[in-house]
Design a protein around this motif. Structure first.
Motif, short mmCIF file in Angstrom:
data_model
loop_
_atom_site.label_atom_id
_atom_site.label_comp_id
_atom_site.label_asym_id
_atom_site.label_seq_id
_atom_site.Cartn_x
_atom_site.Cartn_y
_atom_site.Cartn_z
N ASP A 1 0.81 -1.22 0.00
CA ASP A 1 0.00 0.00 0.00
C ASP A 1 0.85 1.28 0.00
O ASP A 1 0.35 2.36 0.26
N GLY A 2 2.13 1.15 -0.34
CA GLY A 2 2.94 2.32 -0.67
C GLY A 2 3.68 3.00 0.46
O GLY A 2 4.11 4.15 0.31
N PHE A 3 3.90 2.33 1.59
CA PHE A 3 4.62 2.96 2.69
C PHE A 3 6.05 2.42 2.78
O PHE A 3 6.26 1.21 2.76
N ILE A 4 7.02 3.34 2.88
CA ILE A 4 8.43 2.95 2.97
C ILE A 4 8.85 2.69 4.41
O ILE A 4 9.90 2.11 4.64
N ALA A 5 8.04 3.14 5.35
CA ALA A 5 8.33 2.92 6.77
C ALA A 5 7.02 3.01 7.55
O ALA A 5 6.03 3.55 7.07
N GLU A 6 7.07 2.47 8.75
CA GLU A 6 5.92 2.59 9.62
C GLU A 6 5.85 4.02 10.14
O GLU A 6 6.78 4.81 9.95
N ARG A 7 4.75 4.39 10.78
CA ARG A 7 4.54 5.77 11.24
C ARG A 7 5.71 6.26 12.10
O ARG A 7 6.12 7.41 12.01
N ASP A 8 6.31 5.38 12.91
CA ASP A 8 7.43 5.78 13.77
C ASP A 8 8.77 5.81 13.03
O ASP A 8 9.81 6.06 13.64
N GLY A 9 8.74 5.54 11.73
CA GLY A 9 9.96 5.58 10.94
C GLY A 9 10.68 4.24 10.84
O GLY A 9 11.65 4.10 10.10
N SER A 10 10.23 3.25 11.58
CA SER A 10 10.89 1.94 11.56
C SER A 10 10.50 1.16 10.31
O SER A 10 9.48 1.44 9.66
N THR A 11 11.32 0.19 9.99
CA THR A 11 11.02 -0.72 8.88
C THR A 11 10.92 -2.15 9.41
O THR A 11 11.32 -3.10 8.75
N ASN A 12 10.38 -2.28 10.62
CA ASN A 12 10.26 -3.60 11.25
C ASN A 12 9.44 -4.56 10.41
O ASN A 12 9.64 -5.77 10.47
N PHE A 13 8.51 -4.04 9.61
CA PHE A 13 7.69 -4.92 8.77
C PHE A 13 8.55 -5.73 7.81
O PHE A 13 8.21 -6.85 7.46
N LEU A 14 9.69 -5.18 7.40
CA LEU A 14 10.58 -5.92 6.50
C LEU A 14 11.32 -7.03 7.23
O LEU A 14 11.64 -8.06 6.63
#
Length: 176
Positions: free
Chosen positions: A15-28
């Motif tokens: 859905d086009g987000f490079i990071a989570e709201r807090d700036g983390s990329t934990n989803f990766l």
């Protein structure tokens, strides 16, 4: 001599987000793909310089523990950070002017690691040549988008699409 390319290479959610709201990329971190990792390693060998903003730099250090790009010429754009403990050069001046000079120097391509504001500014100045976006198989619903501000139409041309397990990497040339 061929001018070096500035390449934005990153992953984002479907859905086009490079990071989570807090700036983390934990989803990766929750996703893995040996094919996507191999594609990243191939890309990493094709560049000799990395560029990033202060927030990306600090998040990278926090996540990795040590600076992960020590084998590359590295520049962090910041007006508040003045020095680093690693081989990174802090640049506080005119970013587009600096990047123009960097592109004119001999070397391999240049990786813009992150910084939505920097990406947007460089895109507006026609200094981004290629976008390599890997779409991760996850929906975040909210987060930080790729572009920091509204842009007028920026025409792109798809030059490659590759599936890496459950990831898809799209490569676009920026039309100038």
């Amino acid at each position: 001599m061929t001018e070096r390319k500035v390449i934005l290479y990153l992953s984002e959610s479907l859905d086009g987000f490079i990071a989570e709201r807090d700036g983390s990329t934990n989803f990766l971190s929750k996703l893995s793909s040996s094919a996507a990792d191999a594609a990243y390693q191939d890309f990493y060998q094709s560049i000799d310089t990395v560029l990033m903003g202060r927030k990306t730099y600090q998040r990278t250090l926090q996540k990795a523990g040590t600076y992960p790009y020590q084998d590359k010429e590295s520049y962090v754009f910041s007006t508040t950070l003045h020095d680093t403990d690693d081989p990174t050069t802090v640049v506080a001046g005119n970013i587009p002017s600096f990047v123009r000079k960097l592109k004119a120097k001999e070397g391999q391509d240049i990786w813009l690691v992150g910084g939505a504001d920097i990406f947007t500014d460089l895109l507006k100045e026609n200094l981004i040549d290629t976008l390599i976006i890997t779409i991760a198989p996850v929906l975040l619903g909210d987060g930080i988008g790729l572009v920091a501000s509204n842009l007028t139409d920026v025409p792109l041309r798809l030059t490659n699409a590759t599936q890496h397990d459950q990831f898809v990497t799209l490569t676009y040339a920026v039309q100038k």
